[in-house]
Design a protein around this motif. Structure first.
Motif, PDB file in Angstrom:
ATOM      1  N   MET A  19      -3.068  -6.727   3.830  1.00  0.00           N
ATOM      2  CA  MET A  19      -2.465  -7.046   4.863  1.00  0.00           C
ATOM      3  C   MET A  19      -2.717  -6.074   6.157  1.00  0.00           C
ATOM      4  SD  MET A  19      -1.487 -10.000   4.920  1.00  0.00           S
ATOM      5  CE  MET A  19      -0.333 -10.056   6.194  1.00  0.00           C
ATOM      6  N   HIS A  20      -3.545  -4.877   5.814  1.00  0.00           N
ATOM      7  CA  HIS A  20      -3.716  -4.079   7.109  1.00  0.00           C
ATOM      8  C   HIS A  20      -5.191  -3.456   7.024  1.00  0.00           C
ATOM      9  CE1 HIS A  20      -2.435  -1.773  10.359  1.00  0.00           C
ATOM     10  NE2 HIS A  20      -3.189  -0.661  10.138  1.00  0.00           N
ATOM     11  N   PHE A  21      -5.723  -3.972   8.453  1.00  0.00           N
ATOM     12  CA  PHE A  21      -6.948  -3.609   8.468  1.00  0.00           C
ATOM     13  C   PHE A  21      -7.085  -3.419  10.250  1.00  0.00           C
ATOM     14  CE2 PHE A  21     -11.708  -4.474   8.419  1.00  0.00           C
ATOM     15  CZ  PHE A  21     -12.184  -2.994   7.922  1.00  0.00           C
ATOM     16  N   MET A 113       0.308  -7.092  14.579  1.00  0.00           N
ATOM     17  CA  MET A 113       0.372  -5.854  15.473  1.00  0.00           C
ATOM     18  C   MET A 113       1.061  -4.617  14.960  1.00  0.00           C
ATOM     19  SD  MET A 113       2.239  -6.441  19.119  1.00  0.00           S
ATOM     20  CE  MET A 113       1.072  -7.651  20.106  1.00  0.00           C
ATOM     21  N   GLU A 114       0.287  -3.647  15.323  1.00  0.00           N
ATOM     22  CA  GLU A 114       0.860  -2.175  14.820  1.00  0.00           C
ATOM     23  C   GLU A 114       1.521  -1.531  16.090  1.00  0.00           C
ATOM     24  OE1 GLU A 114      -1.865   0.172  12.916  1.00  0.00           O
ATOM     25  OE2 GLU A 114      -0.324   1.058  11.668  1.00  0.00           O
ATOM     26  N   GLY A 115       2.684  -1.529  16.317  1.00  0.00           N
ATOM     27  CA  GLY A 115       3.396  -1.129  17.453  1.00  0.00           C
ATOM     28  C   GLY A 115       3.554  -2.260  18.538  1.00  0.00           C
ATOM     29  N   THR A 140       6.566  -0.378  15.756  1.00  0.00           N
ATOM     30  CA  THR A 140       6.097   1.130  16.099  1.00  0.00           C
ATOM     31  C   THR A 140       4.954   1.567  15.204  1.00  0.00           C
ATOM     32  OG1 THR A 140       7.242   2.356  14.518  1.00  0.00           O
ATOM     33  CG2 THR A 140       8.579   1.791  16.436  1.00  0.00           C
ATOM     34  N   HIS A 141       4.129   2.292  15.929  1.00  0.00           N
ATOM     35  CA  HIS A 141       3.165   3.255  14.836  1.00  0.00           C
ATOM     36  C   HIS A 141       4.044   4.665  14.784  1.00  0.00           C
ATOM     37  CE1 HIS A 141      -0.274   5.605  14.262  1.00  0.00           C
ATOM     38  NE2 HIS A 141      -0.701   4.550  13.406  1.00  0.00           N
ATOM     39  N   ALA A 142       3.473   5.732  14.820  1.00  0.00           N
ATOM     40  CA  ALA A 142       4.100   6.944  14.819  1.00  0.00           C
ATOM     41  C   ALA A 142       4.671   7.382  16.065  1.00  0.00           C
ATOM     42  CB  ALA A 142       3.308   7.731  13.875  1.00  0.00           C
ATOM     43  N   ALA A 184       6.323  -1.038   8.238  1.00  0.00           N
ATOM     44  CA  ALA A 184       5.330   0.040   8.327  1.00  0.00           C
ATOM     45  C   ALA A 184       5.595   1.046   9.414  1.00  0.00           C
ATOM     46  CB  ALA A 184       3.895  -0.135   8.088  1.00  0.00           C
ATOM     47  N   HIS A 185       5.481   2.570   9.104  1.00  0.00           N
ATOM     48  CA  HIS A 185       5.600   3.327  10.558  1.00  0.00           C
ATOM     49  C   HIS A 185       7.112   3.503  10.932  1.00  0.00           C
ATOM     50  CE1 HIS A 185       1.438   4.374  10.589  1.00  0.00           C
ATOM     51  NE2 HIS A 185       0.997   3.211  10.576  1.00  0.00           N
ATOM     52  N   ILE A 186       7.974   2.637  10.664  1.00  0.00           N
ATOM     53  CA  ILE A 186       9.239   2.880  11.611  1.00  0.00           C
ATOM     54  C   ILE A 186       9.994   3.971  10.943  1.00  0.00           C
ATOM     55  CG2 ILE A 186      10.549   1.080  10.390  1.00  0.00           C
ATOM     56  CD1 ILE A 186      11.223   0.090  13.375  1.00  0.00           C
ATOM     57  N   SER A 205       3.386  -3.387   5.265  1.00  0.00           N
ATOM     58  CA  SER A 205       2.086  -3.927   5.204  1.00  0.00           C
ATOM     59  C   SER A 205       1.168  -2.743   4.361  1.00  0.00           C
ATOM     60  CB  SER A 205       1.304  -4.414   6.504  1.00  0.00           C
ATOM     61  OG  SER A 205       1.400  -3.208   7.152  1.00  0.00           O
ATOM     62  N   HIS A 206       1.544  -1.510   4.843  1.00  0.00           N
ATOM     63  CA  HIS A 206       0.633  -0.255   4.513  1.00  0.00           C
ATOM     64  C   HIS A 206       1.372   0.810   4.592  1.00  0.00           C
ATOM     65  CE1 HIS A 206       0.229  -0.006   8.671  1.00  0.00           C
ATOM     66  NE2 HIS A 206      -0.520   0.867   8.777  1.00  0.00           N
ATOM     67  N   THR A 207       1.474   1.392   3.248  1.00  0.00           N
ATOM     68  CA  THR A 207       2.182   2.674   3.206  1.00  0.00           C
ATOM     69  C   THR A 207       1.917   3.378   1.858  1.00  0.00           C
ATOM     70  OG1 THR A 207       4.568   3.662   3.376  1.00  0.00           O
ATOM     71  CG2 THR A 207       4.572   1.801   1.993  1.00  0.00           C
ATOM     72  N   GLU A 216       7.844  11.068   6.539  1.00  0.00           N
ATOM     73  CA  GLU A 216       8.896   9.874   6.573  1.00  0.00           C
ATOM     74  C   GLU A 216       7.979   8.793   7.085  1.00  0.00           C
ATOM     75  OE1 GLU A 216      12.007  11.533   9.450  1.00  0.00           O
ATOM     76  OE2 GLU A 216      13.139  11.624   7.705  1.00  0.00           O
ATOM     77  N   ARG A 217       6.760   8.883   7.516  1.00  0.00           N
ATOM     78  CA  ARG A 217       5.895   7.707   7.661  1.00  0.00           C
ATOM     79  C   ARG A 217       5.833   6.910   6.338  1.00  0.00           C
ATOM     80  NH1 ARG A 217       3.217   4.209   6.372  1.00  0.00           N
ATOM     81  NH2 ARG A 217       1.378   3.401   7.302  1.00  0.00           N
ATOM     82  N   ASN A 218       6.032   7.510   5.310  1.00  0.00           N
ATOM     83  CA  ASN A 218       5.922   6.902   3.833  1.00  0.00           C
ATOM     84  C   ASN A 218       7.091   6.420   3.443  1.00  0.00           C
ATOM     85  OD1 ASN A 218       3.019   7.068   3.750  1.00  0.00           O
ATOM     86  ND2 ASN A 218       3.023   8.945   2.458  1.00  0.00           N
ATOM     87  N   PHE A 273      -4.564  -1.612   2.152  1.00  0.00           N
ATOM     88  CA  PHE A 273      -5.791  -0.354   1.924  1.00  0.00           C
ATOM     89  C   PHE A 273      -5.764   0.401   3.211  1.00  0.00           C
ATOM     90  CE2 PHE A 273      -8.172  -3.283  -0.967  1.00  0.00           C
ATOM     91  CZ  PHE A 273      -7.859  -2.498  -2.173  1.00  0.00           C
ATOM     92  N   ASP A 274      -5.790  -0.384   4.596  1.00  0.00           N
ATOM     93  CA  ASP A 274      -5.763   0.580   5.718  1.00  0.00           C
ATOM     94  C   ASP A 274      -7.055   1.415   5.790  1.00  0.00           C
ATOM     95  OD1 ASP A 274      -5.087   1.580   8.137  1.00  0.00           O
ATOM     96  OD2 ASP A 274      -3.695   2.902   7.366  1.00  0.00           O
ATOM     97  N   PHE A 275      -8.194   0.658   5.329  1.00  0.00           N
ATOM     98  CA  PHE A 275      -9.383   1.586   5.372  1.00  0.00           C
ATOM     99  C   PHE A 275      -9.790   1.966   6.878  1.00  0.00           C
ATOM    100  CE2 PHE A 275     -10.392  -0.981   1.334  1.00  0.00           C
ATOM    101  CZ  PHE A 275     -10.304  -0.151   0.536  1.00  0.00           C
TER     102      PHE A 275
END
Ligand SMILES: [Zn+2]
Length: 343
Positions: A19-21, A113-115, A140-142, A184-186, A205-207, A216-218, A273-275
């Motif tokens: 779910m995240h690429f 959408m990421e952010g 959000t992103h970071a 993710a990221h919030i 989706s990815h953590t 805190e991102r995780n 995965f977030d490769f």
């Protein structure tokens, strides 16, 4: 008794969901090229038996705030062009589309959408992006935007604010349109607030889990339990497996899966995965250093760097004693359950 390789092949026959690429960003960086997905990615997707991918719109800091909408639309346009000219791909807007892609042996994309920066502070734009295929949003992103604040790459110190009025409007709009809310990221306050606002399943989706990489991102054990209590799913990230290079291994990746499964059951864990090593490699050294200073230096796993390595995960899950029905839930079943409920 089947051999391990036979079990892997059998498990992969149903195809995998990640779910995240960050594919649209790569299309944007290479916007003068065509057939990028077919040339650079399809062989990897096929080697890893990938069936469905969440592909994320992401706008880099240097375009904020004024150019965010334009850059986001450009990423969507490039993705649409690639999908239209590559018969092996399909943009999925509904669960029926996902089933069709699978039946036709095509690789499905879910636009995410990421952010929320592309919306500025205008909630009406969500429905336009929905028409373009958007089906999942992390606010959000970071970093902080008009909707909420992101969790930082440190054990403490993220902004303590929850959502803004605009952020709450976005959540309501996503619920109305059937767009999945991705936590993710919030930051921790925003995480809790979204859980309280929406009645739908909530997902990440990815953590990675803070137990093994404490930033805190995780996500913390309490947050994992909140997702579990709502019947949600957590996608396990392959790039924040450990803060230490030596501990960033495939076995530690499996530890993250096992940790979530121990807390909320195997139904709560999937792939995210977030490769992104291919993106890192394309960055000029100075830009990469700046990004690593701001966020973190990821430790890419040698045997889990891109989608062609997906079989290594399945093989390792078998080795670690997971049952086939548990592995199948992790590889696809849990994400498909959420997408059936939401789309
Ligand atoms: Zn991310």
């Amino acid at each position: 008794m089947n051999t391990v390789e036979e079990r892997v092949s059998h498990l992969h026959a149903g195809s995998l969901v990640d779910m995240h690429f960050d594919l649209p960003l790569n299309l944007f960086w290479n916007r003068t090229r065509r057939n990028i997905i077919a040339t650079d990615f399809l062989p990897e997707f096929e080697a890893g038996d990938i069936g469905l991918l969440g592909v994320a719109i992401y706008v880099e800091d240097k375009y904020l705030p004024d150019q965010a909408l334009r850059v986001a639309l450009d990423q969507v346009a490039l993705l649409h062009i690639e999908v239209e000219t590559t018969p092996q791909l399909m943009l999925c807007r509904s669960f029926t589309d996902i089933q069709r892609a699978q039946a036709e042996g095509r690789i499905g994309f879910i636009l995410t959408m990421e952010g929320a920066e592309p919306f500025g502070d205008d909630p009406y734009l969500v429905q336009i992006f929905h028409q373009l295929g958007l089906r999942m949003i992390s606010l959000t992103h970071a970093r902080t935007n008009a909707a909420a604040a992101g969790g930082i790459f440190a054990p403490a110190g993220s902004p303590s604010d929850g959502l803004t009025i605009f952020g709450r409007e976005l959540v309501a709009e996503c619920d109305r349109l059937g767009i999945l809310l991705d936590l993710a990221h919030i930051n921790p306050a925003g995480f809790e607030e979204i859980c309280a606002l929406t009645k739908r399943p909530v997902i990440v989706s990815h953590t990675n889990v803070r137990r093994f990489y404490d930033v805190e991102r995780n996500i913390s054990d309490d947050q994992i339990k909140m997702i579990g209590a709502r019947g949600g799913v957590i996608g396990i990230n392959a790039i924040l497996v450990s803060a230490n290079k030596e501990e960033a291994t495939l076995d530690r990746y499996i530890d993250h899966i096992e940790h979530v499964a121990n807390l909320i059951g195997i139904d709560g864990v999937g792939i995210g995965f977030d490769f992104c090593e291919f993106l890192w490699c394309q960055m000029p050294a100075a830009e990469r250093e700046e990004l690593e200073a701001k966020l973190t230096r990821p430790h890419f796993l040698a045997d889990l760097t891109n989608h062609s390595h997906a079989r290594n995960v399945t093989r390792k899950l078998i080795e670690r004693g997971f049952k086939d029905e548990e592995i199948a839930k992790f590889l696809r079943g849990n994400w498909l359950r959420i997408l059936r409920q939401t789309l």
